[in-house]
Design an enzyme around this catalytic site. Structure first.
Site, PDB file in Angstrom:
ATOM      1  N   ASP A 180       6.379   0.048  -5.222  1.00  0.00           N
ATOM      2  CA  ASP A 180       5.330  -0.829  -4.713  1.00  0.00           C
ATOM      3  C   ASP A 180       5.866  -2.006  -3.916  1.00  0.00           C
ATOM      4  OD1 ASP A 180       2.490  -0.417  -5.265  1.00  0.00           O
ATOM      5  OD2 ASP A 180       3.214  -0.067  -7.308  1.00  0.00           O
TER       6      ASP A 180
ATOM      7  N   ASN B 182      -3.264   8.550  -2.662  1.00  0.00           N
ATOM      8  CA  ASN B 182      -2.837   7.867  -1.438  1.00  0.00           C
ATOM      9  C   ASN B 182      -3.385   8.475  -0.141  1.00  0.00           C
ATOM     10  OD1 ASN B 182       0.479   6.914  -2.636  1.00  0.00           O
ATOM     11  ND2 ASN B 182      -1.389   5.708  -2.542  1.00  0.00           N
TER      12      ASN B 182
END
Ligand code: FPP
Length: 210
Positions: free
Chosen positions: A2, A50
């Site tokens: 991340d 995603n």
């Protein structure tokens, strides 16, 4: 991994530049990890969730996976075996494009002989999708649904349980990553965005095992 987007934003760069740097950093971190005698390193490259990201960003990330799986010479130099975890290419829900499939197949085959670290890249991966598939496969085989049968039908049954789960960039939540395999794992939280995650961060995570 991340924080690519935030890393880029803090520098006035597009999110894609953060992902590009994130891929470079993964290559750097693999070099560090092999010096720490890590047997298994698994990274979350792209989740089943995603795909809803803007099309240009998704295309860029796909290209970075093609690039990463193309680093066969580096992986062989480091004695690293690369493998992939995600929705099987032939399953109806799978979304991995053919050119990424080709890069994955080639890298997996061309590094299969390496006996050092195993680097597993999760792409088009979701922990819940994996568990659903495992339960369905166990049921279809007629076996009783037990921990052992579910474990045998996971995407990669030989992937060992997770010892340490690392959350970068200040995230303090569980994601859809290796849900079955990470039961009981230690968790290392750090504020470092993924492109800056380096040897000191890795060592701090490994401290949890001592
Ligand atoms: C998370 O940061 C990153 C991703 C979802 C993209 C995939 C990872 C990389 C491109 C790193 C390289 C790895 C491989 C396997 C090629 P984010 O976009 O969620 O950033 P943010 O949390 O700051 O918004």
């Amino acid at each position: 991994m991340d924080g690519n987007g935030r890393w880029a934003g803090a520098r006035g760069l597009p999110r894609t530049a953060g992902h590009t740097e994130g891929e470079e950093n993964l290559a750097r971190l693999v070099r560090v990890a092999v010096t720490r005698d890590i047997g298994w390193l698994t990274v979350f490259g792209f989740s089943t969730e995603n795909w809803v990201r803007p099309r240009a960003e998704v295309r860029h990330i796909l290209g970075l996976h093609e690039k990463l799986f193309g680093r066969v010479a580096e992986l062989n130099e480091l004695d690293v075996r690369i493998q992939w975890i995600g929705r099987p290419f032939d399953s109806p829900e799978a979304r991995t494009p053919r050119y990424v499939q080709r890069a994955i197949r080639k890298a997996v085959a061309d590094t299969a002989h390496n006996g050092g670290m195993t680097l597993t890249v999760a792409f088009d991966y979701g922990g819940r999708a994996e568990l659903m598939a495992a339960v369905r496969a166990a049921r279809a085989s007629g076996e009783p649904i037990t921990e052992a049968t579910i474990g045998r039908h996971l995407y990669l049954p030989d992937l060992p349980p997770v010892d340490v789960l690392v959350r970068t960039s200040g995230e303090h939540r569980v994601s859809n990553f290796l849900l079955w395999q990470s039961a009981g794992a230690k968790i290392h939280f750090c504020d470092t965005p993924w492109p800056d995650f380096g040897a000191a961060d890795l060592d701090a995570a490994l401290e949890l095992l001592t």
